[in-house]
Design an enzyme around this catalytic site. Structure first.
Site, mmCIF file in Angstrom:
data_model
loop_
_atom_site.group_PDB
_atom_site.id
_atom_site.type_symbol
_atom_site.label_atom_id
_atom_site.label_comp_id
_atom_site.label_asym_id
_atom_site.label_seq_id
_atom_site.Cartn_x
_atom_site.Cartn_y
_atom_site.Cartn_z
ATOM 1 N N LYS A 13 0.838 -1.215 0.000
ATOM 2 C CA LYS A 13 0.000 0.000 0.000
ATOM 3 C C LYS A 13 0.872 1.264 0.000
ATOM 4 O O LYS A 13 0.666 2.172 -0.793
ATOM 5 C CB LYS A 13 -0.916 0.027 1.248
ATOM 6 C CG LYS A 13 -1.813 -1.183 1.397
ATOM 7 C CD LYS A 13 -2.696 -1.085 2.629
ATOM 8 C CE LYS A 13 -1.963 -1.068 3.948
ATOM 9 N NZ LYS A 13 -1.274 -2.331 4.304
ATOM 10 N N ARG A 88 -9.607 0.665 9.134
ATOM 11 C CA ARG A 88 -9.023 -0.622 9.504
ATOM 12 C C ARG A 88 -10.050 -1.557 10.126
ATOM 13 O O ARG A 88 -9.742 -2.687 10.448
ATOM 14 C CB ARG A 88 -8.017 -0.374 10.599
ATOM 15 C CG ARG A 88 -6.535 -0.226 10.412
ATOM 16 C CD ARG A 88 -5.814 -1.097 9.568
ATOM 17 N NE ARG A 88 -4.503 -1.468 10.010
ATOM 18 C CZ ARG A 88 -3.387 -0.881 9.629
ATOM 19 N NH1 ARG A 88 -3.383 0.173 8.861
ATOM 20 N NH2 ARG A 88 -2.238 -1.373 10.016
ATOM 21 N N ARG A 127 11.800 -5.475 4.920
ATOM 22 C CA ARG A 127 11.589 -4.038 4.659
ATOM 23 C C ARG A 127 12.599 -3.171 5.416
ATOM 24 O O ARG A 127 12.887 -3.378 6.577
ATOM 25 C CB ARG A 127 10.184 -3.623 5.080
ATOM 26 C CG ARG A 127 9.997 -2.093 4.998
ATOM 27 C CD ARG A 127 8.592 -1.635 5.118
ATOM 28 N NE ARG A 127 7.899 -2.226 6.227
ATOM 29 C CZ ARG A 127 6.581 -2.200 6.366
ATOM 30 N NH1 ARG A 127 5.835 -1.625 5.444
ATOM 31 N NH2 ARG A 127 6.010 -2.756 7.402
ATOM 32 N N ARG A 160 11.650 -1.059 10.871
ATOM 33 C CA ARG A 160 10.570 -0.651 11.780
ATOM 34 C C ARG A 160 10.510 -1.554 13.010
ATOM 35 O O ARG A 160 10.749 -2.739 12.904
ATOM 36 C CB ARG A 160 9.231 -0.721 11.029
ATOM 37 C CG ARG A 160 8.784 0.617 10.480
ATOM 38 C CD ARG A 160 7.613 0.548 9.564
ATOM 39 N NE ARG A 160 6.454 -0.180 10.053
ATOM 40 C CZ ARG A 160 5.304 -0.273 9.391
ATOM 41 N NH1 ARG A 160 5.167 0.323 8.215
ATOM 42 N NH2 ARG A 160 4.286 -0.943 9.880
ATOM 43 N N ARG A 171 0.019 -8.864 13.546
ATOM 44 C CA ARG A 171 -0.564 -7.879 12.617
ATOM 45 C C ARG A 171 -1.371 -8.582 11.521
ATOM 46 O O ARG A 171 -2.433 -8.104 11.122
ATOM 47 C CB ARG A 171 0.547 -7.027 11.988
ATOM 48 C CG ARG A 171 1.086 -5.978 12.964
ATOM 49 C CD ARG A 171 2.455 -5.452 12.534
ATOM 50 N NE ARG A 171 2.465 -4.845 11.235
ATOM 51 C CZ ARG A 171 3.579 -4.728 10.486
ATOM 52 N NH1 ARG A 171 4.736 -5.186 10.921
ATOM 53 N NH2 ARG A 171 3.509 -4.159 9.303
HETATM 54 P P1 AP5 Z 1 4.903 -1.564 1.893
HETATM 55 O O1 AP5 Z 1 4.558 -0.759 0.693
HETATM 56 O O2 AP5 Z 1 5.653 -0.883 2.994
HETATM 57 O O3 AP5 Z 1 3.604 -2.338 2.444
HETATM 58 P P2 AP5 Z 1 2.339 -1.791 3.215
HETATM 59 O O4 AP5 Z 1 1.138 -2.464 2.637
HETATM 60 O O5 AP5 Z 1 2.334 -0.291 3.255
HETATM 61 O O6 AP5 Z 1 2.627 -2.451 4.624
HETATM 62 P P3 AP5 Z 1 2.626 -1.867 6.114
HETATM 63 O O7 AP5 Z 1 3.370 -2.877 6.941
HETATM 64 O O8 AP5 Z 1 3.141 -0.469 6.175
HETATM 65 O O9 AP5 Z 1 1.154 -1.931 6.462
HETATM 66 P P4 AP5 Z 1 0.567 -2.017 7.846
HETATM 67 O O10 AP5 Z 1 -0.836 -1.943 7.489
HETATM 68 O O11 AP5 Z 1 0.955 -3.179 8.683
HETATM 69 O O12 AP5 Z 1 1.286 -0.841 8.656
HETATM 70 P P5 AP5 Z 1 0.825 0.624 9.031
HETATM 71 O O13 AP5 Z 1 2.009 1.485 8.980
HETATM 72 O O14 AP5 Z 1 -0.397 1.023 8.303
HETATM 73 O O15 AP5 Z 1 5.757 -2.831 1.389
HETATM 74 C C1 AP5 Z 1 6.282 -3.775 2.301
HETATM 75 C C2 AP5 Z 1 7.652 -4.255 1.810
HETATM 76 O O16 AP5 Z 1 7.475 -4.971 0.584
HETATM 77 C C3 AP5 Z 1 8.661 -3.117 1.485
HETATM 78 O O17 AP5 Z 1 9.947 -3.540 1.852
HETATM 79 C C4 AP5 Z 1 8.546 -2.941 -0.037
HETATM 80 O O18 AP5 Z 1 9.769 -2.479 -0.586
HETATM 81 C C5 AP5 Z 1 8.239 -4.369 -0.473
HETATM 82 N N1 AP5 Z 1 7.417 -4.430 -1.687
HETATM 83 C C6 AP5 Z 1 6.337 -3.650 -2.006
HETATM 84 N N2 AP5 Z 1 5.829 -4.020 -3.204
HETATM 85 C C7 AP5 Z 1 6.600 -5.070 -3.636
HETATM 86 C C8 AP5 Z 1 6.584 -5.883 -4.808
HETATM 87 N N3 AP5 Z 1 5.669 -5.711 -5.781
HETATM 88 N N4 AP5 Z 1 7.532 -6.858 -4.916
HETATM 89 C C9 AP5 Z 1 8.460 -7.048 -3.943
HETATM 90 N N5 AP5 Z 1 8.541 -6.293 -2.825
HETATM 91 C C10 AP5 Z 1 7.609 -5.328 -2.670
HETATM 92 O O19 AP5 Z 1 0.362 0.397 10.558
HETATM 93 C C11 AP5 Z 1 1.298 0.134 11.593
HETATM 94 C C12 AP5 Z 1 0.569 0.084 12.929
HETATM 95 O O20 AP5 Z 1 -0.038 1.379 13.206
HETATM 96 C C13 AP5 Z 1 -0.606 -0.903 13.010
HETATM 97 O O21 AP5 Z 1 -0.184 -2.212 13.350
HETATM 98 C C14 AP5 Z 1 -1.474 -0.262 14.107
HETATM 99 O O22 AP5 Z 1 -0.941 -0.504 15.387
HETATM 100 C C15 AP5 Z 1 -1.323 1.230 13.808
HETATM 101 N N6 AP5 Z 1 -2.361 1.737 12.871
HETATM 102 C C16 AP5 Z 1 -2.164 2.221 11.612
HETATM 103 N N7 AP5 Z 1 -3.322 2.602 11.065
HETATM 104 C C17 AP5 Z 1 -4.293 2.354 11.999
HETATM 105 C C18 AP5 Z 1 -5.699 2.506 12.016
HETATM 106 N N8 AP5 Z 1 -6.364 2.999 10.948
HETATM 107 N N9 AP5 Z 1 -6.369 2.139 13.132
HETATM 108 C C19 AP5 Z 1 -5.733 1.639 14.213
HETATM 109 N N10 AP5 Z 1 -4.387 1.458 14.252
HETATM 110 C C20 AP5 Z 1 -3.674 1.800 13.159
#
Ligand code: AP5
Length: 215
Positions: A13, A88, A127, A160, A171
């Site tokens: 994402k 979420r 990552r 991270r 997660r």
């Molecule tokens: P990346 O693009 O970073 O993936 P992502 O989908 O953004 O994954 P996240 O881990 O950031 O999502 P998340 O939902 O767990 O975390 P968030 O920060 O929202 O890609 C991942 C890796 O793959 C990278 O290394 C990239 O280079 C690689 N990659 C990408 N595309 C590729 C491809 N095609 N081929 C190969 N490699 C590839 O949330 C973190 C925490 O915050 C949550 O656990 C929660 O505690 C809190 N939080 C966030 N939002 C909320 C909410 N709305 N409500 C409550 N708590 C929340």
């Protein structure tokens, strides 16, 4: 355009939202990034959020909604935005509908970034974020040139806190339990398109632009 990006942790994402932001000028609004900034700045909100984030649980709806309201009211979001990591759960999705209705605007599209579960663990443990450029990279999947570009810019590759195996497992479970039901929620609203998000980043980007009608 007002877009929601749905998908499991590691589905790409953030990577894809950053590209749309760069090419199409739509701001990426990532609740994860906003929360990590609040934690790093040790704000009261960040201190409340940290424990849940370290455990891979969701932060309270109240905290996250407050942040979203403030962010999408900013001038750069007036013509549209990409929500990355929000909503979420069903309660957040209901609150988003109410918030947008109060602003007299609507969501245009919800995209589900679809990746097989077994690929996610490798993407997440590999990552790294470049400390100077902010680029999201991967020690298994990024090209040596991209990894080297960070070092040349004087940056370090940072991992991270929540990208360790135990937290990642939780997660992924939290996603299945709380976030995956939004696929039905947005299908019923006629907004959902699924993007096959495995394969090269450039190929995924082309499919995503197709799903969004961005040409
Ligand atoms: P990346 O693009 O970073 O993936 P992502 O989908 O953004 O994954 P996240 O881990 O950031 O999502 P998340 O939902 O767990 O975390 P968030 O920060 O929202 O890609 C991942 C890796 O793959 C990278 O290394 C990239 O280079 C690689 N990659 C990408 N595309 C590729 C491809 N095609 N081929 C190969 N490699 C590839 O949330 C973190 C925490 O915050 C949550 O656990 C929660 O505690 C809190 N939080 C966030 N939002 C909320 C909410 N709305 N409500 C409550 N708590 C929340």
């Amino acid at each position: 355009m007002r877009i929601v990006m749905l998908g499991a942790p590691g589905s790409g994402k953030g990577t894809q939202a950053q590209r749309i932001q760069k090419d199409h000028g739509l701001p990426q609004v990532s609740t994860g990034d906003l929360l990590r900034r609040a934690v790093a700045d040790k704000t009261p909100l960040g201190q409340k959020a940290k424990q849940a984030m370290d455990a891979g649980e969701l932060v309270s709806d109240e905290i996250v909604l407050g942040m979203i309201k403030e962010r999408i009211a900013q001038p750069d979001a007036s013509k549209g935005f990409i929500l990355d990591g929000f909503p979420r759960n069903t309660s957040q999705a209901n609150s988003l509908d109410a918030l947008l209705a109060s602003m007299n605007v609507k969501l245009d599209r919800v995209v589900l970034m679809d990746v097989d579960f077994d690929i996610l663990m490798k993407r997440l443990t590999g990552r790294r974020t470049c400390s100077t450029t902010g680029a999201v990279l991967n020690i298994y999947f990024s090209s040596p040139a991209d990894l080297e570009a960070c070092r040349k810019a004087g940056g370090e590759l940072l991992q991270r806190d929540d990208d360790n195996e135990a937290t990642i497992r939780n997660r992924l479970q939290v996603y299945e339990r709380q976030t995956a039901p939004l696929v039905d929620y947005y299908t019923k609203q006629g907004l959902l398109k699924t993007v096959a998000a495995t394969g090269e980043v450039d190929d995924v980007y082309s499919r995503l632009k197709g799903a969004l009608g961005l040409g």
